[in-house]
Scaffold this motif. Structure first.
Motif, short mmCIF file in Angstrom:
data_model
loop_
_atom_site.label_atom_id
_atom_site.label_comp_id
_atom_site.label_asym_id
_atom_site.label_seq_id
_atom_site.Cartn_x
_atom_site.Cartn_y
_atom_site.Cartn_z
N LYS A 189 -4.76 -30.84 17.40
CA LYS A 189 -6.65 -31.79 17.64
C LYS A 189 -7.39 -30.73 18.05
O LYS A 189 -8.60 -31.83 17.87
CB LYS A 189 -5.68 -33.29 18.94
N ARG A 190 -7.11 -30.46 19.37
CA ARG A 190 -8.26 -29.70 19.86
C ARG A 190 -8.72 -29.21 18.56
O ARG A 190 -10.59 -29.35 18.45
CB ARG A 190 -7.77 -28.79 20.08
N HIS A 191 -9.07 -28.79 17.14
CA HIS A 191 -9.48 -28.01 16.50
C HIS A 191 -10.11 -28.76 15.32
O HIS A 191 -11.10 -28.79 15.45
CB HIS A 191 -8.62 -26.61 15.68
N TYR A 192 -9.97 -29.87 15.57
CA TYR A 192 -10.23 -31.26 14.56
C TYR A 192 -11.26 -31.66 15.29
O TYR A 192 -12.16 -31.97 14.30
CB TYR A 192 -8.81 -32.22 14.59
N ILE A 193 -11.17 -32.29 16.11
CA ILE A 193 -12.39 -32.97 17.32
C ILE A 193 -12.85 -31.53 17.56
O ILE A 193 -13.99 -32.41 17.45
CB ILE A 193 -11.38 -33.13 18.80
N ASN A 194 -13.02 -30.75 17.99
CA ASN A 194 -14.27 -29.46 17.92
C ASN A 194 -15.28 -29.70 16.02
O ASN A 194 -16.42 -29.97 16.14
CB ASN A 194 -14.11 -28.46 18.33
N TYR A 195 -14.18 -29.99 15.30
CA TYR A 195 -14.66 -29.84 13.87
C TYR A 195 -15.75 -30.73 13.28
O TYR A 195 -16.94 -30.70 12.91
CB TYR A 195 -13.20 -29.07 13.29
N TYR A 196 -15.06 -31.84 13.81
CA TYR A 196 -15.59 -33.28 13.53
C TYR A 196 -16.32 -33.19 14.64
O TYR A 196 -16.77 -34.77 14.37
CB TYR A 196 -14.43 -34.89 13.55
N ARG A 197 -16.67 -32.88 15.69
CA ARG A 197 -17.39 -33.63 16.37
C ARG A 197 -17.58 -34.84 17.33
O ARG A 197 -18.39 -35.33 17.23
CB ARG A 197 -19.42 -33.13 16.27
N ALA A 198 -16.32 -34.77 17.32
CA ALA A 198 -15.64 -36.15 17.84
C ALA A 198 -15.50 -36.13 19.66
O ALA A 198 -15.31 -35.15 19.87
CB ALA A 198 -14.76 -36.80 17.55
N ASN A 199 -16.66 -37.05 20.01
CA ASN A 199 -17.14 -37.06 21.80
C ASN A 199 -15.51 -38.24 22.15
O ASN A 199 -15.72 -38.11 23.31
CB ASN A 199 -17.92 -37.53 22.38
N ILE A 200 -15.02 -38.53 21.61
CA ILE A 200 -13.84 -39.33 21.81
C ILE A 200 -12.53 -39.89 20.91
O ILE A 200 -12.69 -39.99 20.08
CB ILE A 200 -14.19 -41.49 21.66
N LEU A 201 -11.16 -39.28 21.28
CA LEU A 201 -10.12 -39.39 21.09
C LEU A 201 -9.76 -40.91 21.30
O LEU A 201 -8.92 -41.19 22.68
CB LEU A 201 -9.72 -38.54 21.20
N ALA A 202 -9.24 -40.98 20.30
CA ALA A 202 -8.58 -42.89 21.06
C ALA A 202 -7.71 -42.97 19.60
O ALA A 202 -7.47 -42.88 18.42
CB ALA A 202 -9.54 -43.88 20.40
N MET A 203 -6.05 -43.49 20.50
CA MET A 203 -4.70 -43.39 19.85
C MET A 203 -3.79 -44.67 20.72
O MET A 203 -4.35 -45.54 21.77
CB MET A 203 -3.55 -41.93 20.59
N GLY A 204 -3.22 -45.42 19.66
CA GLY A 204 -2.23 -46.43 20.21
C GLY A 204 -0.92 -45.89 21.70
O GLY A 204 -1.57 -44.32 22.11
N ASP A 205 -0.90 -46.94 21.76
CA ASP A 205 -0.29 -46.31 23.85
C ASP A 205 1.07 -45.74 23.36
O ASP A 205 1.57 -45.43 23.98
CB ASP A 205 -0.30 -47.62 24.75
N ASP A 206 1.55 -46.02 21.42
CA ASP A 206 2.94 -45.80 22.44
C ASP A 206 2.42 -43.18 22.07
O ASP A 206 3.98 -42.82 22.82
CB ASP A 206 3.15 -45.58 20.31
N TRP A 207 1.55 -42.92 21.94
CA TRP A 207 1.21 -42.41 22.39
C TRP A 207 0.28 -41.76 23.43
O TRP A 207 -0.16 -40.71 24.31
CB TRP A 207 0.17 -41.15 21.83
N GLU A 208 0.47 -42.95 24.91
CA GLU A 208 -0.50 -42.94 26.09
C GLU A 208 0.72 -41.54 26.92
O GLU A 208 1.24 -41.14 27.12
CB GLU A 208 0.56 -43.48 26.54
N GLY A 209 -0.36 -40.60 27.20
CA GLY A 209 -0.99 -38.99 28.20
C GLY A 209 -1.12 -38.33 27.52
O GLY A 209 -0.81 -37.26 28.02
N ARG A 210 -0.31 -38.67 26.06
CA ARG A 210 0.27 -36.75 25.53
C ARG A 210 -0.80 -36.32 25.34
O ARG A 210 -0.48 -34.78 24.55
CB ARG A 210 0.72 -37.66 24.24
N PHE A 211 -2.34 -36.83 25.02
CA PHE A 211 -3.14 -36.15 25.03
C PHE A 211 -4.10 -36.08 26.27
O PHE A 211 -5.24 -35.66 25.40
CB PHE A 211 -3.76 -36.41 23.29
#
Ligand code: CTP
Length: 131
Positions: free
Chosen positions: A79-101
């Protein structure tokens, strides 16, 4: 410049819960980038292969008006690599992943949206099996 939002998921047997979260994600910024889990990653994550293969799932997600860019997510740990590669500044996920990232808060904002109640790919497959 507007926010670049990134989200991830399998999005198999596309349903309204998927539409809702992608729509909410897109409202956080001007660009929405979606990582669609590969077939192999899905097998690792859920112990079954998706009904639709990764190319079909990618094509469906790419066709949505609020999605700007798509790619195949090969590994949950990247995930860290993809966020950097796509120059994302917000990661948004469904709350089934709450806290995981939350550990990614050093490189971007991390948000969890409530899931749409009473619908999931697993449940749709179960219903279809009984027909
Ligand atoms: N999602 C959602 N509401 C639902 C179902 C999914 O907001 N009712 C979101 C998930 O939180 C995730 C994204 O959609 O951020 C992709 O989820 P995915 O696991 O592909 O879909 P599910 O329907 O949860 O699939 P499964 O039943 O196989 O776990």
């Amino acid at each position: 410049m507007g926010n670049r939002v990134i989200t991830f998921g399998t999005f198999d047997v596309f349903h309204v819960g998927h539409v809702n979260i992608l729509e909410k994600c897109s409202q956080l910024g001007s660009e929405l980038i979606v990582g669609v889990s590969s077939d192999a990653l899905n097998f690792k994550k859920k112990n079954r292969y998706p009904v639709y293969d990764e190319y079909s799932r990618l094509k469906i997600i790419k066709s949505l008006k609020f999605v700007n860019e798509v790619f195949i997510e090969e590994s949950l740990e990247q995930k860290r690599h993809y966020i950097n590669y796509y120059r994302a500044n917000i990661l948004a996920m469904g709350d089934d992943w709450e806290g995981r990232f939350d550990d990614l808060r050093d490189i971007c904002e991390v948000t969890y949206f409530p899931r749409t109640p009473s619908i999931s790919t697993t449940e749709i497959i179960e219903i279809a099996r009984k027909l």
